[in-house]
Design a protein around this motif. Structure first.
Motif, short mmCIF file in Angstrom:
data_model
loop_
_atom_site.label_atom_id
_atom_site.label_comp_id
_atom_site.label_asym_id
_atom_site.label_seq_id
_atom_site.Cartn_x
_atom_site.Cartn_y
_atom_site.Cartn_z
N UNK A 22 0.83 -1.20 0.00
CA UNK A 22 0.00 0.00 0.00
C UNK A 22 0.87 1.26 0.00
N UNK A 23 1.95 1.22 0.76
CA UNK A 23 2.85 2.37 0.83
C UNK A 23 3.55 2.61 -0.51
N UNK A 24 4.00 1.52 -1.15
CA UNK A 24 4.66 1.66 -2.45
C UNK A 24 3.69 2.17 -3.51
N UNK A 25 2.43 1.78 -3.40
CA UNK A 25 1.42 2.31 -4.33
C UNK A 25 1.25 3.81 -4.13
N UNK A 26 1.26 4.26 -2.88
CA UNK A 26 1.17 5.70 -2.60
C UNK A 26 2.40 6.43 -3.13
N UNK A 27 3.58 5.81 -2.99
CA UNK A 27 4.82 6.40 -3.50
C UNK A 27 4.75 6.54 -5.02
N UNK A 28 4.19 5.54 -5.70
CA UNK A 28 4.11 5.58 -7.17
C UNK A 28 3.22 6.71 -7.65
N UNK A 248 2.81 10.77 3.04
CA UNK A 248 1.66 10.04 2.48
C UNK A 248 1.95 8.54 2.37
N UNK A 249 3.18 8.22 2.08
CA UNK A 249 3.58 6.82 1.98
C UNK A 249 3.42 6.11 3.33
N UNK A 253 0.85 3.14 4.68
CA UNK A 253 1.38 1.96 5.36
C UNK A 253 0.63 1.73 6.67
N UNK A 254 0.42 2.80 7.41
CA UNK A 254 -0.24 2.70 8.72
C UNK A 254 -1.71 2.30 8.54
N UNK A 255 -2.39 2.91 7.56
CA UNK A 255 -3.80 2.61 7.35
C UNK A 255 -4.03 1.18 6.88
N UNK A 256 -3.00 0.57 6.30
CA UNK A 256 -3.11 -0.83 5.87
C UNK A 256 -2.70 -1.80 6.98
N UNK A 301 10.92 9.93 10.67
CA UNK A 301 10.67 9.35 12.00
C UNK A 301 9.42 9.98 12.63
N UNK A 302 9.27 11.29 12.46
CA UNK A 302 8.09 11.95 13.00
C UNK A 302 6.81 11.48 12.31
N UNK A 303 6.90 11.16 11.02
CA UNK A 303 5.73 10.72 10.26
C UNK A 303 5.40 9.25 10.49
N UNK A 304 6.23 8.55 11.25
CA UNK A 304 5.87 7.20 11.63
C UNK A 304 6.85 6.10 11.28
N UNK A 305 7.98 6.43 10.68
CA UNK A 305 8.99 5.41 10.43
C UNK A 305 9.65 5.02 11.75
#
Length: 556
Positions: A22-28, A248-249, A253-256, A301-305
Motif C-alpha cells: 500500500x505504501x509503495x502504491x502511494x509512492x508511485x 503520504x507513503x 502503510x499505517x492505514x493498511x 521518523x516523526x511521520x511514523x517510520x
C-alpha cells in the motif's frame, strides 16, 4: 543508547507486507515538478592525452569506431602518431564538461585547446596520463581516464565517448540563493560545507559566496544536504516534495495495518525488489541518496517510520560518503539526547545489507500529521519538536559534533567592547545589536555555526559551541550575551559608546601626541561635539595670529 519509550509489537509479517504494498502504491502516485534543464552540445572532437604509444593505440580504435570524427592529441612523452594534429605538454590539467573542456599545460598554463585549433575547447577527452587530469572524485560526462597499460577497457571507453555526439539535456539539479549563504562576510571566511561535499568541482569559492556550474554539477546532492541554512536546494526532487511523499507513503502503510517500518533510502538503480527485503523494510528509491538530508530523515521518523537506513550507492564518491557520515553523527546525537536510540538513523554499505536489517525496537509514538514545509531548518525543528513531546522529559540540550550547524555563541564579557562588528557580519541575523542601547543579543534558532562572527571580533571574545537546544521557546527567544551602561558625551550628554570601548581606545592611543593634554578629552565626546571642539580650537588659533597671517591662511 536505547529507546526510553515503551516498545510496541510488530504485526504479523503478512500484514507488514500488505502495508508495504500500500505504501509503495502511494509512492508511485507521488508527483514532483520537473527541474529546469541545460543542454550540452558536442561535435565529437576528441582529444587524447598521454604518451605517444598510448595515443596511437587510441587513434587506431577511434578510427575503427568513429571514422568520421577527427582526433587530436596532447603528447606527454614520445612521438605522436603520423597524421594526428598534436601538441606537447609534460602534464595536462582538464577542466570543464562535455562539449567544452579546457586543456591546460602545467606548470606553464598554456591553452592547449587553442594550440590544437579547438575554439571553445575539446568536446571529448580520453586521458591516458598516469595521474588523471581531472582531480575531482566524480569526473564530468565526456571525460574518461584510462592509464597506460589498461588497454582491455579501451574499446568500451572509446565506444562510450563516440556516442556522446549531438545535443543532450540534463537537469539543473541545484538552485542557489546567495542571500542565505554563510560562506563569508567582510573578508571573513565562514561555512565551507558545500565545497567539501561536492565531488565534481562544480562549486566555485568566491570568498563571500559560491557559484554552482550547472553543467559540471551531476546531482550528487550532498551540497544541499549539508547546507546549514538552505542556501542550496536540490531540485530533483525538491526536498519538501520528497517529505510530503514520505508522509503520504507512511500514512498509507499505517492505514493498511503496518507499524513503524524501517525506511530504506536507496539509489533508484540499486533498489532491491520489495519481496527480497524483510517485511518491515520499506524501500524508498531516490535519484541520489546523498541529496536526502537530515531534516528529511527526522521528518520520516516523526511521520511514523521506526528507523531510517541510508544505503550508500556502490562507488559513492568519498566527499559524499564523508558528508553523510557527519550528518548521521549529528542526527544520532539529537535523537540520543531525546532518549530515542541513536541507531534510528544509520548508514549501510550498499543496498545488499538491507536484507539483514532486523526489526527495530519501536516506541509507542503517534505519527505527525502536519504537511511538509519548504524551509529545511523549520522542517527539522518541527520533526524534533514532535518527537520530543512524546518521550519522557530528558536533557535540555544535546551536545553535537563540532561540525554541526546548530549551536550557541559564547561571549567573553571581559573582552567584549560591544563594538558590534559581529552583528554587522552575521549572515543569519543570529546576533542582533541593541540599537541605541549597548547590548548584544543572540537568537540561537538562527545560528548556523559558520564562525564568521568569531573571525570578525577584534577582541577575540567569541567562541562557538555546537549543541541542539530542544526547547523551541528558548531557542527562538533573543537572549542577552553582553550589555553595558552607555557612555555619554561629556559635552552634550548623548550616549554614543560604552565605558569599555572608551577605556580600550585610551589604552591604544596612550602617548600619542594628537590626544595629549586637553585633546584627550575628545575621546569622551560624541562625533558632533568632537568636530565642533576641533573647529573651535582652529578658530581660536587662527584668531591669535596677526591679521596678515590670518588673510594668508584664508587665501591658502
Amino acid at each position: 543508547m536505547t529507546d526510553a519509550t515503551p516498545a510496541v509489537a510488530l504485526p504479523e509479517p503478512a500484514v507488514q507486507r500488505a502495508a508495504r504494498e500500500a505504501a509503495l502504491a502511494a509512492w508511485a502516485q507521488a508527483g514532483t515538478r520537473p527541474p529546469a534543464t541545460v543542454a550540452y552540445t558536442s561535435r565529437g572532437r576528441l582529444v587524447v592525452i598521454g604518451p605517444g604509444e598510448a595515443v596511437a593505440e587510441v587513434c587506431r580504435v577511434w578510427a575503427a569506431t568513429a571514422p568520421d570524427l577527427a582526433v587530436r592529441a596532447v603528447c606527454t612523452e614520445g612521438t605522436p602518431p603520423a597524421g594526428v594534429h598534436a601538441a606537447r605538454a609534460g602534464r595536462v590539467r582538464v577542466v570543464g564538461h562535455l562539449g567544452r573542456f579546457a586543456l591546460v599545460a602545467e606548470p606553464e598554463g598554456r591553452d592547449l585547446a587553442a594550440e590544437l585549433g579547438l575554439d571553445g575547447g575539446a568536446d571529448l577527452v580520453l586521458d591516458r596520463q598516469a595521474r588523471p587530469g581531472v582531480s575531482d572524485p566524480l569526473p564530468p560526462p565526456g571525460y574518461r581516464h584510462l592509464p597506460p597499460g589498461d588497454g582491455a577497457a579501451l574499446a568500451d571507453a572509446v565506444q562510450a565517448l563516440a556516442e556522446l555526439v549531438g545535443t543532450f539535456e540534463k537537469p539543473v539539479y541545484t538552485l542557489y540563493d546567495p542571500d542565505r549563504c554563510a560562506r563569508g562576510r567582510s573578508g571573513q571566511s565562514g561555512c565551507t560545507r558545500c565545497l567539501e561535499a561536492c565531488p565534481t568541482g562544480a562549486i566555485a569559492d568566491l570568498a563571500e559566496r559560491v557559484d554552482i556550474d550547472p553543467y559540471r554539477c551531476q546531482g550528487a546532492g550532498a551540497c544541499a544536504a549539508v547546507c546549514p541554512g538552505g542556501a542550496i536546494r536540490h531540485e530533483s526532487p525538491r526536498s519538501e516534495e520528497l517529505r510530503e511523499a514520505i508522509r503520504r507513503m507512511l500514512k498509507a502503510h499505517r492505514e493498511a495495518g503496518g507499524v513503524a517500518p524501517t525506511l530504506l533510502v536507496v539509489a533508484e538503480g540499486e533498489a532491491p525488489q520489495a519481496e527480497a527485503l524483510p517485511p518491515h523494510v520499506l524501500p524508498l528509491p531516490v535519484e541520489e541518496v546523498g541529496a536526502v538530508g537530515m531534516e528529511t530523515w527526522l521528518a520520516a521518523l516523526a511521520y511514523g517510520a521506526g528507523q531510517v537506513a541510508l544505503a550508500l550507492p556502490e562507488g559513492a564518491p568519498a566527499p559524499v560518503r564523508d558528508a553523510l557520515r557527519r550528518e548521521v553523527a549529528v542526527a544520532a546525537a539529537i535523537l540520543a539526547g531525546l532518549g530515542l536510540g541513536e541507531e534510528r538513523v544509520g548508514l549501510l554499505e550498499g543496498a545488499a545489507e538491507a536484507a539483514a536489517l532486523t526489526d527495530p525496537v519501536l516506541p509507542a509514538l503517534a505519527p505527525a500529521a502536519y504537511a511538509a514545509v519548504e524551509d529545511k531548518r523549520t522542517a527539522l525543528r518541527l520533526a524534533v519538536d514532535h518527537l520530543r513531546v512524546q518521550v519522557p522529559p530528558g536533557e535540555a540540550e544535546a551536545v553535537l559534533p563540532a561540525h554541526a550547524p546548530f549551536g550557541e555563541v559564547r561571549v567573553d564579557r571581559g573582552r567584549c567592547t560591544l563594538c558590534m562588528a559581529c552583528t554587522s557580519v552575521c549572515p543569519t541575523s543570529a546576533l542582533v545589536a541593541g540599537g541605541d542601547t549597548p547590548v548584544l543579543r543572540f537568537i540561537e534558532a538562527n545560528c548556523v555555526q559558520c564562525g564568521i562572527c568569531a573571525g570578525a571580533c577584534p577582541e577575540q571574545a567569541i567562541t562557538l559551541r555546537a549543541r541542539y537546544l530542544y526547547d523551541p521557546a528558548a531557542c527562538n527567544a533573543p537572549r542577552v550575551l553582553h550589555e553595558e551602561a552607555p557612555f555619554c558625551c561629556v559635552v552634550c550628554g548623548k550616549p554614543f559608546a560604552t565605558a569599555s570601548v572608551i577605556a580600550r581606545i585610551r589604552e591604544r592611543v596612550a602617548g600619542h601626541p594628537m590626544f595629549a593634554g586637553a585633546a584627550g578629552r575628545r575621546l569622551e565626546m560624541c562625533e558632533d561635539c568632537r568636530v565642533r571642539d576641533i573647529t573651535r580650537e582652529e578658530l581660536e588659533r587662527s584668531a591669535a595670529l596677526p591679521l596678515e597671517a590670518q588673510l594668508r591662511r584664508l587665501e591658502g
